[in-house]
Write an enzyme that holds these catalytic residues in place. Structure first.
Site, short mmCIF file in Angstrom:
data_model
loop_
_atom_site.label_atom_id
_atom_site.label_comp_id
_atom_site.label_asym_id
_atom_site.label_seq_id
_atom_site.Cartn_x
_atom_site.Cartn_y
_atom_site.Cartn_z
N HIS A 267 0.80 -1.21 0.00
CA HIS A 267 0.00 0.00 0.00
C HIS A 267 0.84 1.27 0.00
O HIS A 267 0.32 2.35 -0.25
CB HIS A 267 -0.92 0.01 1.23
CG HIS A 267 -1.88 1.16 1.24
ND1 HIS A 267 -2.83 1.33 0.25
CD2 HIS A 267 -2.01 2.21 2.08
CE1 HIS A 267 -3.52 2.43 0.52
NE2 HIS A 267 -3.04 2.99 1.61
N CYS A 268 2.14 1.17 0.24
CA CYS A 268 2.95 2.39 0.42
C CYS A 268 3.77 2.79 -0.81
O CYS A 268 3.55 3.85 -1.39
CB CYS A 268 3.88 2.20 1.62
SG CYS A 268 3.03 2.18 3.19
N ILE A 269 4.73 1.95 -1.18
CA ILE A 269 5.72 2.38 -2.16
C ILE A 269 5.13 2.69 -3.54
O ILE A 269 5.57 3.65 -4.18
CB ILE A 269 6.85 1.33 -2.28
CG1 ILE A 269 7.47 1.11 -0.90
CG2 ILE A 269 7.94 1.81 -3.23
CD1 ILE A 269 8.56 0.07 -0.88
#
Length: 434
Positions: A267-269
């Protein structure tokens, strides 16, 4: 009683909104620390499972869930927010189809809190976002209640630093960055998180805390893009990027290894850098470095597609009608997390070219529809017979349970995006790196 005193006495009630990979570990830590915790989620299935003592996240065992009762109360009733002293927001912050921030979940959650907001409460956002979300956008929504941030209630930002199934670090052992709308907001927020983490890292504002989280993930995205670009270059030059990285990382200073792959997941990078890129336009700044990295990483599934087409062609097989098995649907090894997984894009690309695609993943028995994809498939068993029945096996996730020797022995053709098949195992010469 002053909120800090209630926190120290473990008498403050903690509400956590969003019971996913970020929220549920926080629930566990606060319950272990002696707090009464209410977990809020809009998904009634998650709440029902938790009430039954069951876990829907692989690395969180059911025994852990059962141990946090009776301190834990899962609920879909957001009217109970009025009873909470500290409210933590752990909801998704995805991108829309134009790769722009979609803060629908954050804003709707803020509206729900605003309806129940009372004096003396602490509101903390943990979801990754652009600088200014907390003390500008969220604050405006919350203050529609008639209460003022920093005067009537406390407002802060503390970015999540979860890494699912990390065997070295967990929620409690990772330092927590905290930024408050005012110095008093910061002090209260520190007091809360100091009860569950090894240390807190106070910063001067919510914007600094928001920017800190973005820097962490942009740093990774840019370096992964670098090795992905070098992978494509070195492939043309007949150089093994994996061997290059292994030799380079023997340098004891000035180098940190990053590894290429079929694309970015989690979900982040894949998402966070674009939050800053979007916000930068407000200041007439073009973040060329970030955008270039995003472009490279986004193109990696297409590179894998082309390498697979070429590999099949060398065996006299066209992509149209080819039988392809994808090994690994999770975005990284040994987790059951599908969020932004490049395997989903690979499956879509293969099928768009006419291939018949199946998958195996020991952690994901079934893939349902997601916000982006309409894939509905079940994992096929990984046997010698299964491997031999496909024209090509594409290794998209290098789960530890995958037996490299078995895969090489029984597969006709392998496209390896994760270096699962080492050179000494590739005895049949049927492995193509991509």
């Amino acid at each position: 009683m002053e909120l800090i005193e209630k926190i120290k006495a473990r008498e403050a009630r903690v509400g956590i909104i969003g019971l996913g990979y970020v929220g549920l570990p926080l629930v566990i830590e606060f319950c272990r620390a002696g707090f009464k915790v209410t977990g809020f989620d809009v998904d009634p299935n998650k709440v029902a499972l938790l009430k039954a003592g069951k876990s829907y996240i692989k690395h969180i065992p059911e025994q852990t869930i059962s141990q946090i009762f009776p301190n834990f109360s899962p609920s879909t009733d957001f009217s109970l927010l009025n009873q909470m002293d500290c409210i933590l927001i752990c909801v998704p912050t995805p991108l829309n189809k134009y790769r722009e921030p979609d803060l629908t979940y954050v804003f709707k959650t803020s509206e729900a809190i605003g309806k129940e907001l009372r004096r003396g409460q602490l509101i903390v956002l943990e979801s990754t976002t652009y600088p200014g979300t907390t003390d500008e956008d969220m604050r405006v929504i919350l203050e529609k209640s008639g209460l003022k941030a920093g005067e009537d209630f406390y407002l802060a930002y503390s970015p999540e630093r979860e890494d699912p199934n990390n065997e070295t670090h967990s929620t409690s052992t990772i330092p927590k960055v905290v930024g408050g709308f005012t110095s008093r907001c910061l002090k209260v927020t520190q007091a809360l998180y100091d009860t569950i983490v090894v240390s807190t890292v106070p910063v001067s504002s919510t914007k600094v805390a928001e920017a800190s989280k973005l820097l962490e993930n942009i740093y990774r995205a840019v370096n992964i893009a670098l090795v992905n670009e070098l992978k494509m270059l070195f492939d043309r030059m007949g150089i093994d990027i994996w061997e290059v990285i292994e030799s380079a990382k023997t340098k004891p200073f000035g180098f940190q290894p990053f590894y290429p792959g079929p694309g970015l997941g989690g979900h982040c990078i894949p998402i966070d850098p674009f939050y800053l890129t979007w916000k930068a336009r407000e200041y007439d700044v073009t973040t060329k470095f970030i955008e270039l990295a995003g472009e490279i990483n986004t193109q990696m599934p297409y590179y894998v597609l082309q390498k697979t087409i070429e590999a099949l062609g060398q065996h006299g097989i066209t992509m149209q009608g080819a039988q392809i098995l994808i090994l690994g649907m999770a975005y990284k090894k040994n987790v059951d997390d599908l969020r932004e997984s490049p395997s989903l894009k690979l499956m879509e690309l293969f099928e768009s070219k006419g291939a018949q695609v199946s998958y195996n993943d020991p952690y994901i028995p079934k893939v349902g529809k997601t916000r982006k994809y309409k894939i509905e498939k079940e994992s096929v068993p990984l046997t010698a017979e299964t491997l031999g029945s496909f024209d090509c096996v594409v290794i998209a996730t290098d789960h530890s349970s995958y037996d490299a020797k078995q895969i090489v022995e029984h597969s006709k053709l392998i496209v390896d995006t994760r270096n699962l098949i080492k050179n000494d195992i590739n005895v049949k010469g049927n492995v193509v790196r991509a």
